[in-house]
Design an enzyme around this catalytic site. Structure first.
Site, short mmCIF file in Angstrom:
data_model
loop_
_atom_site.label_atom_id
_atom_site.label_comp_id
_atom_site.label_asym_id
_atom_site.label_seq_id
_atom_site.Cartn_x
_atom_site.Cartn_y
_atom_site.Cartn_z
N LYS A 52 1.02 -1.79 0.48
CA LYS A 52 -0.18 -0.35 0.18
C LYS A 52 0.57 1.14 0.47
O LYS A 52 0.80 2.10 -0.71
CB LYS A 52 -0.81 -0.11 1.00
CG LYS A 52 -1.58 -1.26 0.90
CD LYS A 52 -2.71 -0.95 2.39
CE LYS A 52 -3.84 -1.96 2.01
NZ LYS A 52 -4.85 -2.95 3.28
N GLN A 96 -5.03 -1.54 9.39
CA GLN A 96 -5.16 -3.34 9.14
C GLN A 96 -5.48 -4.23 9.75
O GLN A 96 -5.54 -4.64 10.56
CB GLN A 96 -3.85 -3.35 8.79
CG GLN A 96 -3.65 -5.14 7.38
CD GLN A 96 -4.21 -4.97 5.83
OE1 GLN A 96 -4.31 -3.87 5.40
NE2 GLN A 96 -4.65 -5.51 5.98
N ASP A 119 -11.65 2.66 4.14
CA ASP A 119 -12.07 0.98 3.15
C ASP A 119 -13.55 0.68 3.20
O ASP A 119 -14.03 0.62 3.00
CB ASP A 119 -12.17 0.73 4.76
CG ASP A 119 -10.48 -0.16 4.63
OD1 ASP A 119 -9.87 -0.61 3.72
OD2 ASP A 119 -9.39 -0.21 5.56
N1 GUN Z 1 -7.54 -6.97 5.58
C1 GUN Z 1 -7.56 -7.80 4.48
N2 GUN Z 1 -8.32 -6.86 3.67
C2 GUN Z 1 -8.32 -5.38 4.43
C3 GUN Z 1 -9.07 -4.65 4.17
O1 GUN Z 1 -9.76 -4.50 2.81
N3 GUN Z 1 -8.96 -3.21 4.76
C4 GUN Z 1 -7.89 -3.20 6.07
N4 GUN Z 1 -8.04 -2.16 6.65
N5 GUN Z 1 -8.08 -4.34 6.22
C5 GUN Z 1 -7.76 -5.89 5.16
#
Ligand code: GUN
Length: 283
Positions: A52, A96, A119
């Site tokens: 990311k 996350q 998100d």
């Molecule tokens: N862990 C796995 N996929 C995601 C996601 O789309 N967002 C977040 N915050 N954590 C994740």
């Protein structure tokens, strides 16, 4: 023979568009900023978070990765989120998941300001998706809608079948397909005669988290098959929820794993961060 929907290529196109918009915003004095919090030592999460950060840099978005220890308390994490909620140069906040067991995921999601919730996991943003007034769409479902539209596929009037009912993928993608006038059926572990339902699908979205779960005999000839799965085989290779070898000869379109939905998720996070920055300017 199915047409392959190339998530890497579509993702690269969208990232180029985002980079242009980010450059334009920067020339007005605003640099979009994303904070990513990772708590603990989950190896897969560390890789996702690093990716990311790299993706942000590629399109000119400022990012901060905040690493917190495995034994971080809920209060410490909530304090950190509050600090980020108040910082003007941070437009998006992502925590996350999964989180260590001493931390209540729901409380954490609820603590992020809705206008920084890139998100789109909090109640306000989920509600806006239902109402069709969202400014952020959750990243994986948003990525799937982009794969469809940029491949010239419209859900309108189509039988759309979703396998999986998670808050992150199954439920929101069902809403987005419905919003585009699809006829949507959601299947899950208690669904009876699953193959009978999936065989009706013009568009089949599979997000169940089980390797090679959907086989060729479950798919209608010419269907569009979107594989959201990311499963590790014993040999370390990534594989989807769709048995590519038996489904591909029957499908009209199919997303591969890797290289289908996966690259789109981070791309839509970049898009949401850009949107958050633009929304702030409008205020
Ligand atoms: N862990 C796995 N996929 C995601 C996601 O789309 N967002 C977040 N915050 N954590 C994740």
């Amino acid at each position: 023979m199915a047409k392959i929907i190339d998530g890497k290529k579509i993702s690269a196109q969208i990232r180029a568009e985002i980079a242009e918009e980010v450059a334009a915003l920067k020339s007005e004095g605003v640099t979009p900023g994303l904070a990513v919090i990772i708590v603990g030592d989950n190896l897969a999460s560390k890789v996702y978070v690093r990716n990311k950060g790299k993706a942000c840099a590629e399109v000119g978005i400022y990012s901060e990765i905040i690493e917190m220890a495995q034994d971080t308390s809920q209060e410490q994490l909530l304090d950190k989120i509050e600090e980020l909620n108040l910082r003007d140069e941070i437009h998006g906040i992502l925590v996350q998941l999964p989180l260590p067991k001493q931390i209540d995921e729901k409380a954490v999601i609820a603590a992020i300001s809705p206008e920084k919730d890139v998100d789109a996991f909090c109640a306000e943003n989920v509600g806006k998706i239902m109402l069709g007034t969202a400014s952020f769409l959750p990243c994986t479902p948003a990525g799937i809608m982009q794969l469809l539209s940029r491949s010239g596929i419209s859900p309108e009037g189509k039988e759309c079948v979703v396998i999986g009912r998670s808050n992150i993928v199954g439920k929101p993608i069902s809403q987005l397909l419905l919003a585009e006038n699809g006829t949507v059926t959601i299947c899950h572990s208690k669904t009876k005669n699953l193959a009978e339902v999936t065989k009706r699908a013009d568009i089949l979205v599979v997000a169940i988290g089980r390797a090679d779960f959907v086989t060729g005999d479950m798919v209608k000839e010419g269907a569009v098959v979107i594989d959201v799965g990311m499963n590790r085989r014993d040999d370390g290779k990534l594989t989807g929820d769709v048995d590519f070898n038996s489904v591909e000869p029957r499908a009209g379109y199919i997303t591969p794993v890797p290289g289908g939905v996966g690259p789109m998720t981070i791309t839509m996070l970049l898009q949401n961060t850009l949107t958050a920055a633009k929304n702030r300017i409008k205020k």
